[in-house]
Design an enzyme around this catalytic site. Structure first.
Site, PDB file in Angstrom:
ATOM      1  N   HIS A  12       0.826  -1.212   0.000  1.00 21.63           N
ATOM      2  CA  HIS A  12       0.000   0.000   0.000  1.00 21.63           C
ATOM      3  C   HIS A  12       0.861   1.264   0.000  1.00 21.63           C
ATOM      4  CE1 HIS A  12       1.067   0.807   4.198  1.00 21.63           C
ATOM      5  NE2 HIS A  12       0.963  -0.508   4.389  1.00 21.63           N
ATOM      6  N   GLU A  92      -2.025  -6.896   7.663  1.00 21.42           N
ATOM      7  CA  GLU A  92      -0.760  -6.544   8.305  1.00 21.42           C
ATOM      8  C   GLU A  92      -0.506  -7.451   9.509  1.00 21.42           C
ATOM      9  OE1 GLU A  92       2.217  -5.547   8.495  1.00 21.42           O
ATOM     10  OE2 GLU A  92       2.029  -3.350   8.424  1.00 21.42           O
TER      11      GLU A  92
END
Length: 219
Positions: A12, A92
């Site tokens: 990202h 994550e």
């Protein structure tokens, strides 16, 4: 079993937490948005991806975090040619809930000594935990290759550590090899390309922050 011609991994763009880690005290990690710089990074990567994929269809898997969804949206891929699935196993590494940045920094220093793969953050995950869920995702991914008309391209929009662990699992890297590698930068991509020998190769290596060492060695 037919396999896609390429598997693209993208981190990202820069998030609010990347720019200001004090935000982790007040806002959930999964709810942190992209910064203006992160949006610019996503736009640049999106141009590369649109050129790479051309008119070909793409199977997309995206981490459930806000910043990964925003990154994917900014890529502006042709929605008529992409199939998007949210994939929680690509999230994550969990570092706990609302976090004290100073405590996290202390734990990161301990992780450097203990080992990035095995160190488990308090109330969170170790790299080994992420490796296990990435492995479970890969089993699902392989099964998807058997679907009729599976696209020739796969895109994963995820996080830096997850990208490294995906490649570790795919290429059978050792723990020592994994721990020597650094995360890619925000918005960076890595491409697994299928060769004529029916094997995948990585288009660009991960940078090293140290040389690999076997356990039992000291600095």
């Amino acid at each position: 079993m037919p396999r896609p011609r390429r598997i693209v991994l993208v981190r990202h763009g820069e998030s609010e937490g990347n720019a200001d880690d004090s935000l982790y005290e007040r806002r959930p990690d999964h709810a942190l948005a992209l910064t203006a710089r992160g949006r610019d990074q996503a736009e640049a990567t999106g141009r590369e991806l649109r050129s790479l994929f051309g008119d070909e269809p793409v199977s997309v898997y995206v981490s459930p975090y806000l910043r990964t969804h925003e990154t994917l949206r900014i890529f502006a891929l042709d929605r008529g040619r992409v199939r998007i699935r949210e994939e929680p196993r690509l999230r994550e590494q969990d570092w706990g809930n609302l976090q004290d940045p100073e405590h996290v920094r202390q734990q990161k220093e301990l992780r450097d000594t203990y080992g990035h793969f095995f160190y488990r953050f308090a109330q969170g995950e170790s790299g080994a935990d992420v490796y296990d869920r990435v492995g479970a995702f890969l089993e699902s991914l392989f099964r998807s290759f058997e679907e009729p008309g599976h696209p020739p391209n796969v895109l994963l929009v995820t996080h830096g550590l997850t990208m490294r662990l995906f490649c570790m699992r795919w290429f059978h890297w050792t723990v020592a090899e994994f721990e020597a590698l650094a995360n890619p930068g925000n918005g960076e991509k890595r491409v697994l390309e299928l060769g004529e020998d029916d094997r995948y190769t990585l288009d660009k290596p991960f940078e090293r922050w140290r040389e690999p060492r076997s356990y039992g060695e000291t600095d």
